[in-house]
Design a protein around this motif. Structure first.
Motif, mmCIF file in Angstrom:
data_model
loop_
_atom_site.group_PDB
_atom_site.id
_atom_site.type_symbol
_atom_site.label_atom_id
_atom_site.label_comp_id
_atom_site.label_asym_id
_atom_site.label_seq_id
_atom_site.Cartn_x
_atom_site.Cartn_y
_atom_site.Cartn_z
ATOM 1 N N LEU A 223 -10.926 -6.649 4.740
ATOM 2 C CA LEU A 223 -9.998 -6.193 5.765
ATOM 3 C C LEU A 223 -8.645 -6.846 5.540
ATOM 4 N N GLU A 224 -7.599 -6.033 5.459
ATOM 5 C CA GLU A 224 -6.261 -6.598 5.303
ATOM 6 C C GLU A 224 -5.396 -6.108 6.446
ATOM 7 N N PRO A 225 -4.602 -7.017 7.026
ATOM 8 C CA PRO A 225 -3.719 -6.587 8.109
ATOM 9 C C PRO A 225 -2.611 -5.690 7.583
ATOM 10 N N LEU A 226 -2.303 -4.617 8.296
ATOM 11 C CA LEU A 226 -1.208 -3.720 7.936
ATOM 12 C C LEU A 226 0.011 -4.032 8.781
ATOM 13 N N ALA A 227 -0.263 -4.279 10.051
ATOM 14 C CA ALA A 227 0.784 -4.566 11.028
ATOM 15 C C ALA A 227 0.107 -5.465 12.051
ATOM 16 N N PRO A 228 0.827 -6.061 12.984
ATOM 17 C CA PRO A 228 0.158 -6.877 13.997
ATOM 18 C C PRO A 228 -0.900 -6.064 14.734
ATOM 19 N N GLY A 229 -2.107 -6.582 14.788
ATOM 20 C CA GLY A 229 -3.178 -5.898 15.500
ATOM 21 C C GLY A 229 -3.752 -4.699 14.772
ATOM 22 N N ARG A 230 -3.347 -4.511 13.553
ATOM 23 C CA ARG A 230 -3.801 -3.324 12.831
ATOM 24 C C ARG A 230 -4.349 -3.771 11.493
ATOM 25 N N MET A 231 -5.583 -3.410 11.171
ATOM 26 C CA MET A 231 -6.102 -3.775 9.864
ATOM 27 C C MET A 231 -7.017 -2.695 9.327
ATOM 28 N N VAL A 232 -7.137 -2.680 8.006
ATOM 29 C CA VAL A 232 -7.947 -1.651 7.380
ATOM 30 C C VAL A 232 -8.596 -2.227 6.132
ATOM 31 N N ALA A 233 -9.766 -1.715 5.801
ATOM 32 C CA ALA A 233 -10.450 -2.136 4.582
ATOM 33 C C ALA A 233 -10.490 -0.957 3.626
ATOM 34 N N CYS A 234 -9.411 -0.789 2.857
ATOM 35 C CA CYS A 234 -9.366 0.319 1.904
ATOM 36 C C CYS A 234 -8.399 -0.054 0.793
ATOM 37 N N TRP A 235 -8.843 0.119 -0.446
ATOM 38 C CA TRP A 235 -7.982 -0.273 -1.573
ATOM 39 C C TRP A 235 -6.696 0.519 -1.592
ATOM 40 N N GLN A 236 -6.804 1.793 -1.296
ATOM 41 C CA GLN A 236 -5.639 2.644 -1.384
ATOM 42 C C GLN A 236 -4.530 2.167 -0.457
ATOM 43 N N GLU A 237 -4.917 1.919 0.800
ATOM 44 C CA GLU A 237 -3.948 1.478 1.785
ATOM 45 C C GLU A 237 -3.350 0.140 1.383
ATOM 46 N N GLN A 238 -4.213 -0.714 0.871
ATOM 47 C CA GLN A 238 -3.723 -2.045 0.539
ATOM 48 C C GLN A 238 -2.779 -1.993 -0.662
ATOM 49 N N GLU A 239 -3.060 -1.075 -1.581
ATOM 50 C CA GLU A 239 -2.171 -0.969 -2.744
ATOM 51 C C GLU A 239 -0.844 -0.353 -2.352
ATOM 52 N N VAL A 240 -0.912 0.613 -1.422
ATOM 53 C CA VAL A 240 0.333 1.202 -0.939
ATOM 54 C C VAL A 240 1.168 0.147 -0.231
ATOM 55 N N ALA A 241 0.479 -0.679 0.547
ATOM 56 C CA ALA A 241 1.182 -1.697 1.318
ATOM 57 C C ALA A 241 1.776 -2.754 0.403
ATOM 58 N N ALA A 242 1.091 -3.049 -0.688
ATOM 59 C CA ALA A 242 1.546 -4.137 -1.558
ATOM 60 C C ALA A 242 2.828 -3.763 -2.296
ATOM 61 N N ASP B 17 -2.134 4.424 17.457
ATOM 62 C CA ASP B 17 -2.031 4.443 16.001
ATOM 63 C C ASP B 17 -3.257 5.085 15.379
ATOM 64 N N PHE B 18 -4.392 4.765 16.001
ATOM 65 C CA PHE B 18 -5.658 5.239 15.460
ATOM 66 C C PHE B 18 -5.708 6.768 15.441
ATOM 67 N N VAL B 19 -5.226 7.393 16.509
ATOM 68 C CA VAL B 19 -5.305 8.845 16.568
ATOM 69 C C VAL B 19 -4.173 9.482 15.765
ATOM 70 N N ARG B 20 -2.969 8.898 15.876
ATOM 71 C CA ARG B 20 -1.815 9.511 15.252
ATOM 72 C C ARG B 20 -1.795 9.269 13.750
ATOM 73 N N ASP B 21 -2.210 8.054 13.374
ATOM 74 C CA ASP B 21 -2.000 7.661 11.989
ATOM 75 C C ASP B 21 -3.223 6.914 11.455
ATOM 76 N N PRO B 22 -4.361 7.567 11.364
ATOM 77 C CA PRO B 22 -5.544 6.881 10.855
ATOM 78 C C PRO B 22 -5.340 6.529 9.383
ATOM 79 N N ARG B 23 -5.714 5.320 8.979
ATOM 80 C CA ARG B 23 -5.450 4.895 7.615
ATOM 81 C C ARG B 23 -6.673 5.010 6.712
ATOM 82 N N HIS B 24 -7.800 4.570 7.203
ATOM 83 C CA HIS B 24 -8.991 4.618 6.351
ATOM 84 C C HIS B 24 -9.429 6.076 6.203
ATOM 85 N N PRO B 25 -9.790 6.497 4.991
ATOM 86 C CA PRO B 25 -10.206 7.891 4.814
ATOM 87 C C PRO B 25 -11.354 8.274 5.741
#
Lengths: 331, 290
Positions: A312-331, A243-251
């Motif tokens: 840090l907010e979980p996105l999926a099991p075992g996956r978390m990111v600390a970024c407002w953008q990602e968290q707002e998209v997820a919400a 996931d990290f290589v294919r789909d990095p979330r944090h800018p």
């Protein structure tokens, strides 16, 4: 689910500067399972190495100190452990391979003596048995004619060979965790590949968990199961390596991934400039202001980023990111 | 073509390498030869040349070559050659013992200060400074007068006034080596402090320490001569310094009484200095051929 082998909880490491404690690692938590390989990535100065040293109780003190949190190794808190207990853990349970093979071996002893001495101290082996074990380790890490090479002094070996010796010393006591702090940075690319093959073999043979600290994303993709990205002393993203290589979330992470030059780029007279993340990692002293520490360098910065630090907010099991953008998209 | 694949160079230990360098230094080899000769003569001489050094055997103040006592006699009619041969034992014994004490105190204090740093360093360095500012000769004289002028006390007195520079050098070396990567690496595999100090750092600090230790033998011999000259020596023994002190009042009538023991001291200290220089070069990796 069984308890992880190593569990770091809310770790904070600070360095004293004048009258202040300046935290260089903040609120860091992560787990490491038996036999797992965890990659820790980030630029220079973001707290990777000091985190690794803290696992062995080797934060240079003074001025450094673990100011908060726990390092639970098989349920035992190493932050509270005394020096005597830490010396048992070091080498036996957790050992470390450093970045500089050229200077990390003692120049006045032969490499055989250095490996044998470690075996002798930790296992109480006789001299002859310890020596046999040293030779065995040398052959295990792929040093040709180990019987003869064991009598060599470090200056007689190349960098790659010395790093193999370092690995042999680190593994002679069969530790449960091997920490490798940029183990191949000082080596040629071809030697690097050999060393990593060796790590993979050893993980299979010894069942050791590996923490691999690097700034080389290619190495991470090839070697690790899980990746943790650190920035300015904090964990900002974590997830399985694919996931990290294919789909990095944090800018910051996508920045790091984009920084890898690709050999597949067609040669041209007007080459595309290499991608870079503008700016540098902020100094720990500047981190007390509010907002995301990456905001000044972020291409996708939003007003909120400058005022509040995202957790840090979980996105999926075992996956978390600390970024407002990602968290707002997820919400 | 010769087979080069099998001709792997035989690993050479650092001390073997240093010895090879040392042997190329002619002055140092000469120094070593002189010192060995002096040691052999001092140890074996009294069994071969059996004249008692403290017996009156001939006319006082006999010049050299005028009797069966080839170097002549002193103001009491004692044989000078017998004195030199027997005095060498005492002088060398005091020199080596005092140097040993110097090195033992100096290295221990310096190693602890340099390794631990901080408060330990602060405390030990203040103690070192205290000993540094003491007037050496005066303090040694006080010690000898208080505890009695036997060989051990004299050695101890010399040792406790001369360890400070060894301590400072050791401390500096330890502070330098302590920060090196291989010390960190040793720590990371569970080396405790004692092991780090004695088995990891000390061998790496050894070259300059060996040189100053060797030179401190020469210093101690001179110091002993000085104390003896002032009359602070074991009255039951003969040493070169004491011979000079005893014959001092008759220097105008019979200069040989002070010349011969003075020459012995000079030769011994010169030999030790040459050896020290040679070791300094031998341990200097920049001068060592690969």
């Amino acid at each position: 689910m069984t308890a992880p082998l190593l569990s770091v909880r809310n770790l904070e490491i600070a360095f004293r500067s004048g009258r202040d404690d300046i935290p260089v690692v903040r609120d860091l938590s992560f787990d490491l399972g038996a036999g797992e390989t965890l990659g820790i990535v980030g630029e220079s100065g973001c707290g990777k190495s000091i985190t690794a040293l803290s696992l062995l109780g080797l934060v240079p003190s003074p001025p450094g100190r673990v100011t908060r949190g726990q390092i639970l190794f098989q349920g035992e808190d190493l932050v509270q452990a005394g020096e005597r207990r830490l010396n048992e853990v070091r080498g036996n349970e957790i050992s470390m391979v450093f970045q500089e093979p050229m200077t990390s071996l003692n120049p006045v002893y032969t490499i055989g003596e250095q490996i044998a001495e470690t075996a002798r101290v930790h296992f109480g082996l006789s001299r002859a048995k310890a020596w046999a074990r040293a030779v065995e380790m040398l052959s295990l890490v792929g040093i040709p004619s180990p019987n003869r090479r064991a009598h060599d002094y470090p200056h007689q070996l190349s960098g790659g060979m010395r790093q193999r010796v370092m690995i042999a010393i680190a593994l002679v006591c069969e530790p449960k965790i091997l920490i490798a702090d940029e183990p191949t940075t000082a080596l040629d690319v071809t030697v690097q590949a050999q060393i990593f093959d060796l790590f993979n073999d050893l993980r299979r043979d010894f069942g050791a968990a590996i923490i691999l600290i690097t700034h080389d994303i290619g190495v991470v993709a090839q070697m690790t199961d899980r990746v943790m990205v650190m920035y300015a002393g904090r964990k900002i993203e974590e997830g399985p390596v694919a996931d990290f290589v294919r789909d990095p979330r944090h800018p910051y992470t996508s920045g790091l991934v984009s920084c890898i030059p690709r050999l597949t780029m067609p040669p041209s007279d007007d080459p595309e400039p290499l991608f870079e993340i503008p700016g540098v990692v902020p100094a720990p002293r500047d981190l007390n202001r509010p907002g995301c520490p990456f905001a000044p360098r972020c291409a996708r910065v939003m007003p909120r980023c400058r005022d509040e630090n995202p957790g840090l907010e979980p996105l999926a099991p075992g996956r978390m990111v600390a970024c407002w953008q990602e968290q707002e998209v997820a919400a | 073509m010769t087979d080069t694949t099998l001709a792997a160079p035989k690993p050479v230990s650092p001390s073997t390498q240093a010895w090879r360098m040392f042997r190329q230094n002619h002055a140092a080899v000469l120094g070593l030869a002189i010192l060995l000769a002096i040691i052999v003569i001092s140890l074996a001489g009294p069994f071969i040349y059996t004249v008692a050094p403290r017996e009156m055997v001939w006319m006082p103040l006999t010049p050299p070559g005028q009797s069966e006592y080839v170097l002549g006699t002193d103001y009491l009619g004692r044989d000078l050659l017998a004195g030199l041969i027997n005095g060498g034992r005492v002088t060398l014994a005091v020199g080596f013992t005092a140097a040993l004490i110097t090195v033992a105190i100096g290295i221990t204090v310096g190693a602890l200060a340099g390794f631990f740093g901080g408060r330990v360093d602060n405390l030990l360095m203040r103690v070192t400074e205290f000993f540094q500012v003491l007037p050496n000769l005066l303090f040694a004289m006080v010690v000898v007068m208080l505890f009695g002028a036997d060989l051990l006390n004299i050695s101890i007195a010399i040792g406790i006034v001369s360890w400070t520079s060894t301590a400072r050098l050791t401390r500096a070396e330890f502070m330098r080596i302590r920060e090196m990567d291989f010390v960190k690496a040793e720590r990371s595999i569970g080396a405790a402090n004692g092991r780090l100090i004695w088995k990891v750092i000390l061998p790496n600090a050894a070259p300059p320490l060996i040189v100053v230790s060797a030179l401190s033998i020469g210093t101690a011999i001179l110091f002993e001569a000085g104390l003896s000259f002032l009359g602070l020596s074991d009255p039951n023994t003969t040493s070169w310094g004491r011979m000079i002190g005893d014959n001092r009042p008759y220097i105008l009538d019979s200069p040989w009484g002070v010349t011969f023991p003075g020459l012995c001291i000079f030769l011994t200290v010169l030999a030790i200095s040459l050896i020290g220089d040679g070791m300094n070069d031998a341990f200097n990796p920049k001068l060592r051929e690969r």
